[in-house]
Scaffold this active site. Structure first.
Site, PDB file in Angstrom:
ATOM      1  CB  CYS A 118      -1.039  -0.141   1.103  1.00  0.00           C
ATOM      2  SG  CYS A 118      -1.868  -1.025   0.794  1.00  0.00           S
ATOM      3  CG  HIS A 154      -3.555   2.885   2.790  1.00  0.00           C
ATOM      4  ND1 HIS A 154      -3.814   3.267   1.310  1.00  0.00           N
ATOM      5  CD2 HIS A 154      -3.164   2.137   3.733  1.00  0.00           C
ATOM      6  CE1 HIS A 154      -3.696   1.738   1.660  1.00  0.00           C
ATOM      7  NE2 HIS A 154      -4.114   1.423   2.718  1.00  0.00           N
ATOM      8  CG  ASN A 163      -6.619  -0.757   1.650  1.00  0.00           C
ATOM      9  OD1 ASN A 163      -5.681  -1.066   0.910  1.00  0.00           O
ATOM     10  ND2 ASN A 163      -5.627  -1.370   2.377  1.00  0.00           N
TER      11      ASN A 163
END
Length: 327
Positions: free
Chosen positions: A112, A251, A281
């Site tokens: 990520c 994030h 996500n």
């Protein structure tokens, strides 16, 4: 040398998978998912859409907004954990589709944190006198590696791509960047099979070893701490503080992690980009998609100070601090 973010782009699948859909697939419910993650829905790519397809669309948008032709690119980096195939790189696939014939191209795997890693690597690359523009794409089709019978992971992930064109400019753009990793947490978020350690076999497929495995509680504790450390490091290097920040782009992994970071840094909701409720996500795509959509909605103004921070598999972490706008 000043390196600026010249343009942003994004691409999202049309299909929406909401929490009520998941209720029909696995033992869960909308209230439980929202309370623990903040996610209400996510986008899922259809069977004909690969990571490179989303990359290509996001890249075209970023190039158009930047006013840069594909032939002007010197570098293409695709940050992904779901490449089209093991090789060639997804970056080479979109290089050909874009017609960016003079660009070096490679994929980068940092989970990520991939987009942050990619921008930081590209910024260093642009220090060379003969390099002017780089394209960084954060993209993942996580639905391909998600077990939709595992309620602990299938509620979290979505598909998407976000892209940035960065280039040299006359005024400061990227003010500071910071990358880190803690390999002792490598087993907290991983894909067991498909590599040289555990090649594909009938047994690995039967045991569902090609799906994401995650230890959520440990990652939550790590992320809640590291997000603040990243931001403090970035601001300190630029000799700025939280009061100077105009836009915070965390994030999008878990709304509770985001709110914890906001509270500890005293950054208000009106300064924070949050899209986890709509998209879940999206791994390396989360931050560039949030920025591209904010630009599209007129939320970003020239001169604003933008603070972006991420963490991911590895465990990796990092952030960038930059001024929006170019000249």
């Amino acid at each position: 040398m000043a390196v600026q973010v010249r343009g942003m782009g994004h691409a999202l699948p049309d299909k929406v998978l909401n929490n009520f859909d998941l209720e029909q697939m696995v033992e869960t419910n909308d209230e439980w998912i929202v309370e623990r993650t903040g996610i209400k829905e996510r986008r899922i790519a259809d069977s004909n859409t690969a990571t490179s397809d989303l990359c290509f669309e996001a890249a075209r948008m970023a190039l158009e907004r930047a006013g840069v032709e594909a032939e002007e690119l010197d570098l293409i980096i695709v940050a992904t954990v779901t490449p089209d195939m093991m090789f060639p790189s997804t970056a080479c696939i979109i290089q050909q589709r874009l017609g960016a014939s003079k660009a070096a191209a490679f994929d980068l795997s940092a989970g990520c944190t991939g987009f942050i890693y990619g921008v930081t690597v590209a910024e260093r690359f642009l220090s060379a006198p003969d390099c002017r523009y780089a394209l960084i794409v954060g993209a993942d089709v996580l639905s391909r590696i998600t077990d939709f019978t595992d309620r602990n992971t299938c509620i979290l992930f979505g598909d998407g791509a976000g892209a940035a064109v960065i280039g040299k400019g006359s005024t400061p753009g990227i003010l500071s960047s910071y990358l880190g990793a803690d390999g002792s947490g490598a087993d907290l978020l991983y894909l067991p099979a498909g590599g040289s350690r555990i090649p594909v076999s009938h047994e690995t497929i039967e045991k569902k070893l090609h799906f994401v495995r995650m230890h959520g509680n440990e990652i939550f504790r790590f992320a809640s701490k590291i997000m603040v450390e990243i931001c403090e490091k970035l601001l300190s290097r630029a000799e700025l503080d939280y009061n100077d920040v105009d836009v915070f782009v965390p994030h999008q992994a878990n709304l509770r992690i985001i709110k914890t970071a906001m509270k500890r840094m005293n950054i208000p909701p009106e300064k924070t980009l949050i899209n986890i409720d709509q998209f879940g996500n999206m791994s390396a795509a989360s931050i560039p998609v949030a920025l591209s959509m904010a630009y599209e909605e007129g939320l970003l103004k020239d001169g604003q100070l933008i603070l972006a921070a991420a963490f991911g598999a590895g465990l990796t972490y990092g952030g960038i601090l930059f001024r929006w706008g170019r000249n």
